[in-house]
Design a protein around this motif. Structure first.
Motif, PDB file in Angstrom:
ATOM      1  N   TRP A 204       0.733  -1.304  -0.075  1.00 53.55           N
ATOM      2  CA  TRP A 204       0.042  -0.254  -0.006  1.00 53.55           C
ATOM      3  C   TRP A 204       0.885   1.172   0.030  1.00 53.55           C
TER       4      TRP A 204
ATOM      5  N   ARG B 263      -7.823   2.578  -2.207  1.00 52.03           N
ATOM      6  CA  ARG B 263      -8.567   2.993  -0.871  1.00 52.03           C
ATOM      7  C   ARG B 263      -9.297   4.173  -1.073  1.00 52.03           C
TER       8      ARG B 263
ATOM      9  N   THR C 201     -12.754   0.119  -0.376  1.00 54.76           N
ATOM     10  CA  THR C 201     -11.634  -0.225  -1.446  1.00 54.76           C
ATOM     11  C   THR C 201     -12.239  -0.548  -2.662  1.00 54.76           C
TER      12      THR C 201
END
Length: 188
Positions: free
Chosen positions: A116, A137, A142
């Motif tokens: 991420w 996100r 998401t």
């Protein structure tokens, strides 16, 4: 970037995968532009669309970068963020000396796990080859999008993306553009 075919522009012959760039205010002169076969190319305009096409050759600062002349190099942004284990490869086309705006190709192999991350600049991408699944996100949760050749995305700054749901099955090459230097901020 030339996606298919060949293009002659301002006296320069560009092949599939090549990158062409004009500076703001310069013109494309039409006297010698042609294509032996149908050419497909992707055009981005920074600061608005051009206002004219001229038959003159004044103000020509067309830059041509032959894709075949570039070599793949290790991506450094992920390494600078402390993740040397994410083997991304890039080919640099252009970086503006003042703003740091960049245009480059990035190659992702199957099985590469991108953590991420987010950036403090906008990022846009176009899938040149292969496929790519991208998770983002967003405030509503998401979102996972599947892209194939021709797929395009635009991401404003500050959007967390990638993560374990992202990746490629066949390998992917993407054209990426940012309006400034790209810094990777890793997110747990």
């Amino acid at each position: 970037i030339i996606l298919r075919g060949q293009l002659r522009l301002n006296g320069i012959k560009a092949d599939k995968g090549d990158f062409l760039s004009l500076e703001h205010g310069d013109e494309i002169y039409s006297a010698s532009n042609s294509s032996a076969e149908q050419a497909h190319f992707l055009i981005f305009f920074d600061g608005g669309q051009p206002t004219s096409i001229s038959a003159s050759k004044t103000g020509n600062s067309l830059t041509h970068i032959a894709n075949k002349s570039l070599t793949w190099v290790a991506g450094t942004a992920m390494e600078e963020a402390g993740r040397e284990d994410v083997p991304l490869k890039i080919k640099h086309f252009k970086q503006h000396p003042i703003t740091g705006a960049r245009t480059y190709l990035i190659a992702v192999e199957p099985g590469v796990n991108i953590p991420w991350e987010m950036h403090d600049v906008a990022e846009e991408g176009y899938i040149v080859k292969g496929d790519f699944t991208l998770a983002e996100r967003l405030p509503q949760g998401t979102q996972i999008k599947h892209y194939s050749v021709g797929g395009y995305f635009y991401r404003p700054p500050g959007i967390v993306h990638s993560g374990p749901e992202s990746g490629t099955k066949s390998g992917a090459i993407m054209l990426i553009r940012t309006p400034g230097p790209l810094k990777v901020i890793l997110i747990d």
